[in-house]
Design a protein around this motif. Structure first.
Motif, PDB file in Angstrom:
ATOM      1  N   ILE A 123       0.512  -1.294   0.267  1.00 56.10           N
ATOM      2  CA  ILE A 123       0.254  -0.064  -0.009  1.00 56.10           C
ATOM      3  C   ILE A 123       0.733   1.355   0.283  1.00 56.10           C
ATOM      4  CG2 ILE A 123      -1.307   1.428   1.264  1.00 56.10           C
ATOM      5  CD1 ILE A 123      -2.657  -1.831   2.291  1.00 56.10           C
ATOM      6  N   LEU A 124       1.760   1.313   1.280  1.00 54.00           N
ATOM      7  CA  LEU A 124       2.901   2.722   1.269  1.00 54.00           C
ATOM      8  C   LEU A 124       3.696   2.189   0.045  1.00 54.00           C
ATOM      9  CD1 LEU A 124       4.577   2.077   4.532  1.00 54.00           C
ATOM     10  CD2 LEU A 124       2.608   3.752   3.735  1.00 54.00           C
ATOM     11  N   ASP A 126       2.020   1.869  -3.323  1.00 56.01           N
ATOM     12  CA  ASP A 126       1.746   1.703  -4.571  1.00 56.01           C
ATOM     13  C   ASP A 126       1.155   3.949  -4.173  1.00 56.01           C
ATOM     14  OD1 ASP A 126       0.857  -0.482  -5.064  1.00 56.01           O
ATOM     15  OD2 ASP A 126      -0.903  -0.838  -4.820  1.00 56.01           O
ATOM     16  N   GLU A 127       1.536   4.409  -3.296  1.00 58.96           N
ATOM     17  CA  GLU A 127       1.621   5.741  -2.343  1.00 58.96           C
ATOM     18  C   GLU A 127       2.552   6.166  -3.099  1.00 58.96           C
ATOM     19  OE1 GLU A 127      -1.198   7.217  -1.793  1.00 58.96           O
ATOM     20  OE2 GLU A 127      -3.063   5.457  -1.582  1.00 58.96           O
ATOM     21  N   GLY A 128       3.759   5.842  -2.806  1.00 53.03           N
ATOM     22  CA  GLY A 128       4.912   6.166  -4.031  1.00 53.03           C
ATOM     23  C   GLY A 128       5.701   6.213  -2.480  1.00 53.03           C
ATOM     24  N   HIS A 129       5.780   5.156  -1.137  1.00 54.01           N
ATOM     25  CA  HIS A 129       6.378   5.735  -0.351  1.00 54.01           C
ATOM     26  C   HIS A 129       7.655   4.201  -0.739  1.00 54.01           C
ATOM     27  CE1 HIS A 129       5.562   9.703   1.577  1.00 54.01           C
ATOM     28  NE2 HIS A 129       4.170   9.077   1.164  1.00 54.01           N
ATOM     29  N   ARG A 181       9.063  13.162   4.816  1.00 54.48           N
ATOM     30  CA  ARG A 181       7.734  12.071   4.830  1.00 54.48           C
ATOM     31  C   ARG A 181       7.182  11.204   6.111  1.00 54.48           C
ATOM     32  NH1 ARG A 181      12.862  10.067   2.337  1.00 54.48           N
ATOM     33  NH2 ARG A 181      12.786  10.380   0.134  1.00 54.48           N
ATOM     34  N   GLU A 184       3.253  12.686   5.208  1.00 56.33           N
ATOM     35  CA  GLU A 184       2.662  11.895   4.780  1.00 56.33           C
ATOM     36  C   GLU A 184       2.606  10.854   5.010  1.00 56.33           C
ATOM     37  OE1 GLU A 184       4.910  12.300   1.007  1.00 56.33           O
ATOM     38  OE2 GLU A 184       5.627  14.629   1.076  1.00 56.33           O
ATOM     39  N   ILE A 188      -1.522   8.158   5.143  1.00 55.06           N
ATOM     40  CA  ILE A 188      -1.459   7.578   4.867  1.00 55.06           C
ATOM     41  C   ILE A 188      -2.175   5.991   6.097  1.00 55.06           C
ATOM     42  CG2 ILE A 188      -1.120   5.268   2.996  1.00 55.06           C
ATOM     43  CD1 ILE A 188       1.171   7.223   1.907  1.00 55.06           C
ATOM     44  N   LYS A 191      -5.428   7.146   6.460  1.00 58.68           N
ATOM     45  CA  LYS A 191      -6.516   6.977   5.780  1.00 58.68           C
ATOM     46  C   LYS A 191      -6.994   5.348   5.850  1.00 58.68           C
ATOM     47  CE  LYS A 191      -5.772  10.678   2.031  1.00 58.68           C
ATOM     48  NZ  LYS A 191      -4.868  10.849   1.629  1.00 58.68           N
ATOM     49  N   GLN A 192      -5.990   4.241   6.418  1.00 58.52           N
ATOM     50  CA  GLN A 192      -6.474   2.498   6.411  1.00 58.52           C
ATOM     51  C   GLN A 192      -6.826   2.633   7.479  1.00 58.52           C
ATOM     52  OE1 GLN A 192      -5.684   0.166   4.668  1.00 58.52           O
ATOM     53  NE2 GLN A 192      -5.095   2.191   2.223  1.00 58.52           N
TER      54      GLN A 192
END
Length: 209
Positions: A123-124, A126-129, A181, A184, A188, A191-192
């Motif tokens: 998931i991270l 996919d979010e750019g991390h 980061r 950010e 994320i 939100k999860q």
């Protein structure tokens, strides 16, 4: 027609069950491999040859006289020693999140904890991390690990064999001062549905494939 649909649904349910079981077995194997690697790293720490300070480290300035007087151990090929920072996730919170999100009960013996790391890391990413999720030592005496959603890390090719050699970094002078980061990744996780706010730093071994 209805019977055909019911048969297809049953086949789909069976395939989904088999997929979950296969995924769990694969994740359990990864966790066992991680444990074996950690034990190897501990053996390397105990039996490794003593070396001097690393003058080729690009992340830290040359050590002062006090630093040079400390004991260092050089690491074997393929093994990195990292200072890692990120959002700390207690084991029970990671498991609660996974079971609620995926509606799948993990084994009570923690053999499936790799599921938390792999899925949250995906998931991270996919979010750019792309730094993923690391296992970190749990409270003393516990047979499982907690998790760290990594926001920043730096590497050395030597290990300082002294206080905080491996584990949580409590010395303020050795902790990361800032991680851009951090907020950010925290958003994320929020939100999860993960209750994770605390930023921590650890010294960890990392295997490079």
């Amino acid at each position: 027609m209805d019977q055909t649909i019911n048969d297809l649904q049953m086949q789909l349910d069976d395939m989904r069950k088999m997929w979950k079981e296969e995924c769990l077995l694969r994740q359990r194997a990864e966790l066992e491999l991680k444990t074996l690697r950690r034990r190897l790293a501990e053996a390397t720490n105990i039996n490794g040859a003593e070396g001097g300070n690393n003058l080729n480290d690009t992340h830290y300035p040359l050590p002062n006289s006090e630093e040079m007087s400390r004991h260092f151990t050089r690491l074997e090929n393929g093994l990195e020693y990292r200072l890692v920072g990120g959002i700390y996730i207690p084991n029970e919170e990671g498991i609660r999140w996974f079971e609620q999100k995926y509606d799948f009960k993990l084994p009570e013996d923690h053999s499936g904890d790799a599921s938390v790391r792999m899925n949250l890391g995906g998931i991270l990413e996919d979010e750019g991390h792309p730094f993923g999720v690391e296992y970190v030592p749990g409270p003393p005496g516990t047979p499982w690990c907690d998790f760290l959603a990594v926001t920043h890390w730096e590497t050395r090719d030597w290990e300082y064999a002294g206080p905080e050699s491996v584990g949580e970094v409590t010395d303020p002078e050795r902790q990361f001062k800032d991680s851009p980061r951090e907020e950010e990744v925290r958003n994320i996780l929020r939100k999860q549905g993960l209750q994770a706010k605390e930023f921590k730093c650890y010294y960890l071994y990392h295997y490079v494939d």
